[in-house]
Design a protein around this motif. Structure first.
Motif, PDB file in Angstrom:
ATOM      1  N   VAL A 108       9.411   7.463  54.928  1.00  0.00           N
ATOM      2  CA  VAL A 108      10.643   6.719  54.652  1.00  0.00           C
ATOM      3  C   VAL A 108      11.755   7.746  54.542  1.00  0.00           C
ATOM      4  O   VAL A 108      11.683   8.669  53.728  1.00  0.00           O
ATOM      5  CB  VAL A 108      10.534   5.900  53.352  1.00  0.00           C
ATOM      6  CG1 VAL A 108      11.868   5.224  53.041  1.00  0.00           C
ATOM      7  CG2 VAL A 108       9.427   4.861  53.469  1.00  0.00           C
ATOM      8  N   GLN A 175      16.891  -0.391  53.270  1.00  0.00           N
ATOM      9  CA  GLN A 175      15.822   0.507  52.860  1.00  0.00           C
ATOM     10  C   GLN A 175      14.513  -0.254  52.670  1.00  0.00           C
ATOM     11  O   GLN A 175      13.430   0.294  52.912  1.00  0.00           O
ATOM     12  CB  GLN A 175      16.210   1.255  51.586  1.00  0.00           C
ATOM     13  CG  GLN A 175      15.366   2.486  51.293  1.00  0.00           C
ATOM     14  CD  GLN A 175      15.482   3.572  52.350  1.00  0.00           C
ATOM     15  OE1 GLN A 175      15.206   3.359  53.525  1.00  0.00           O
ATOM     16  NE2 GLN A 175      15.906   4.752  51.927  1.00  0.00           N
ATOM     17  N   ALA A 178      13.059  -0.362  56.023  1.00  0.00           N
ATOM     18  CA  ALA A 178      12.450   0.934  56.346  1.00  0.00           C
ATOM     19  C   ALA A 178      11.090   1.078  55.660  1.00  0.00           C
ATOM     20  O   ALA A 178      10.140   1.620  56.242  1.00  0.00           O
ATOM     21  CB  ALA A 178      13.391   2.068  55.923  1.00  0.00           C
ATOM     22  N   ILE A 179      10.979   0.596  54.421  1.00  0.00           N
ATOM     23  CA  ILE A 179       9.698   0.647  53.716  1.00  0.00           C
ATOM     24  C   ILE A 179       8.688  -0.278  54.397  1.00  0.00           C
ATOM     25  O   ILE A 179       7.503   0.058  54.539  1.00  0.00           O
ATOM     26  CB  ILE A 179       9.885   0.278  52.236  1.00  0.00           C
ATOM     27  CG1 ILE A 179      10.712   1.364  51.532  1.00  0.00           C
ATOM     28  CG2 ILE A 179       8.540   0.095  51.541  1.00  0.00           C
ATOM     29  CD1 ILE A 179      11.126   1.004  50.112  1.00  0.00           C
ATOM     30  N   ALA A 182       7.229   1.428  57.346  1.00  0.00           N
ATOM     31  CA  ALA A 182       6.216   2.414  56.960  1.00  0.00           C
ATOM     32  C   ALA A 182       4.933   1.733  56.500  1.00  0.00           C
ATOM     33  O   ALA A 182       3.837   2.266  56.678  1.00  0.00           O
ATOM     34  CB  ALA A 182       6.761   3.311  55.859  1.00  0.00           C
ATOM     35  N   ALA A 192       8.304  10.142  51.238  1.00  0.00           N
ATOM     36  CA  ALA A 192       9.634   9.554  51.059  1.00  0.00           C
ATOM     37  C   ALA A 192      10.632  10.681  50.807  1.00  0.00           C
ATOM     38  O   ALA A 192      10.578  11.347  49.769  1.00  0.00           O
ATOM     39  CB  ALA A 192       9.632   8.572  49.897  1.00  0.00           C
ATOM     40  N   PRO A 195      14.551   8.789  49.240  1.00  0.00           N
ATOM     41  CA  PRO A 195      14.619   7.400  49.700  1.00  0.00           C
ATOM     42  C   PRO A 195      15.700   6.554  49.040  1.00  0.00           C
ATOM     43  O   PRO A 195      16.009   5.477  49.550  1.00  0.00           O
ATOM     44  CB  PRO A 195      13.226   6.860  49.362  1.00  0.00           C
ATOM     45  CG  PRO A 195      12.791   7.675  48.188  1.00  0.00           C
ATOM     46  CD  PRO A 195      13.342   9.052  48.445  1.00  0.00           C
TER      47      PRO A 195
END
Length: 290
Positions: A108, A175, A178-179, A182, A192, A195
Motif C-alpha cells: 500500500v 486509500q 488501495a487497501i 492489496a 505499507a 499509508p
C-alpha cells in the motif's frame, strides 16, 4: 473467510526474515578524471516479523525507509543480504517463481491520489493483481468482480462503487480502495509505506482502525514504514528505528517510547509529542468510516 488470525506455534519461524541487507548506489561521475562515488542507503539491516504481527520502521527522510520497502517487495536488488518470505529468498527466485510468490505479499503506497490510475474504474484497479499475478487463471470476469465486491465491503465501501472512478472518492476512500487492491490476493504480508501521511488526522485514525480490523480477521502481517511515531504506536507490536541506513534501536512501543536509549530515538520522540511516549492504546475508540 477466516475470522481469527492463525495460532502461532512455539518456535515457529518468522514470516519475514531480513538479514544483513545492504543497498549501495553509485553516484554519477563529477568528471571523467574522478572515479565514481557511491552511497550506502542501507548498511546491514536485519529484523524478523512473526506472522500476524506488525513491525513499524521509523526514521526521518533519507534514513533508508523507502529503499528498505522496495527491497522487501523485490522491486530492487540488494547489494548484499537477503529477504526471506516463508523461507524463500525473494531475490534468488526466477521471474516466474517471483510472480507466483507476489500474491503472498502486497504493498500500500503513500499517496492514494497517485497510486490509483484515474482512467480506470475501481473494478479494474482492484482486480488488477488477480490478472497481473495470474491468480485469476480460470476465473471468469463475473467471479473476479464478485471477489472485488467482497473486498470493497471489507474496507467499508460498497460493491456498487466498482463502476466508479477514483476522482469520485475522498482521500480516505481512495486509500481504502488501495487497501482493497492489496487485499484481493489474500496476502500474508502487506508492506505499507506511509499509508496515512497524505490524509487528514481524523481520516488517519479511520484507516488505521481498518488495518487493525483486517489484521484481526485475516491474520495479516504488516511492515509499516512511517516517520510518525503516533501512527506506529497505534498499530504496531514492535518498532525498529532506522538512522542512516542502520537499525539503531528496536523493541516494543511501550518500552521504546518510554525508555529510549539511542540519542536519535530520543530526538524523534521530542520532535513528535503526539506520540505520547509510554501511553499506548492498541484498540482506540472506533470512528465512523471515511
Amino acid at each position: 473467510m477466516s475470522t481469527q488470525p492463525p495460532l502461532q506455534k512455539a518456535n515457529q519461524p518468522p514470516l519475514l526474515r531480513v538479514q544483513h541487507l545492504v543497498r549501495e548506489y553509485t553516484l554519477p561521475r563529477e568528471s571523467l578524471w574522478r572515479p565514481p562515488a557511491s552511497v550506502k542507503a542501507l548498511q546491514g539491516v536485519s529484523f524478523e516479523i512473526q506472522a500476524g504481527r506488525s513491525l513499524g520502521i521509523v526514521g526521518e527522510s533519507g534514513s533508508g525507509k523507502s529503499t528498505l520497502a522496495r527491497l522487501v517487495m523485490a522491486l530492487d536488488q540488494p547489494t548484499a543480504g537477503s529477504v526471506e518470505l516463508e523461507g524463500q529468498n525473494l531475490h534468488t527466485l526466477t521471474p516466474a517463481a517471483l510472480r507466483q510468490a507476489r500474491q503472498h505479499f502486497q504493498m500500500v503506497f503513500q499517496d492514494p491520489y497517485g497510486s490509483l490510475d484515474p482512467r480506470q474504474t475501481v473494478e479494474r484497479i482492484v482486480t488488477e493483481p488477480l490478472y497481473g499475478l495470474r491468480v485469476a487463471t480460470g476465473v471468469s470476469r463475473e467471479q473476479a468482480r464478485q471477489q472485488a465486491g467482497e473486498v470493497l465491503r471489507e474496507v467499508g465501501l460498497r460493491p456498487t462503487d466498482l463502476d466508479k472512478y477514483p476522482h469520485e472518492f475522498s482521500g480516505g476512500q481512495r486509500q481504502r480502495i488501495a487497501i482493497a487492491r492489496a487485499l484481493i490476493t489474500r496476502p500474508r504480508l502487506i508492506v505499507a509505506d506511509e499509508p496515512v501521511s497524505a490524509l487528514d488526522v481524523s481520516v488517519q485514525a479511520q484507516v488505521l482502525n481498518l488495518m487493525q480490523e483486517l489484521q484481526t480477521h485475516h491474520g495479516i502481517t504488516y511492515m509499516l514504514i512511517s516517520h510518525d511515531l503516533a501512527v506506529v504506536n497505534h498499530l504496531c507490536d514492535d518498532v525498529a528505528v532506522l538512522f542512516k541506513g542502520q537499525i539503531v534501536e528496536q523493541g516494543a512501543p511501550d518500552v521504546l517510547f518510554s525508555a529510549a536509549t539511542h540519542p536519535y530515538t530520543q530526538t524523534l520522540l521530542q520532535a513528535v509529542p503526539q506520540a505520547r511516549p509510554g501511553q499506548r492504546q492498541r484498540k482506540p475508540r472506533r470512528v465512523d468510516a471515511a
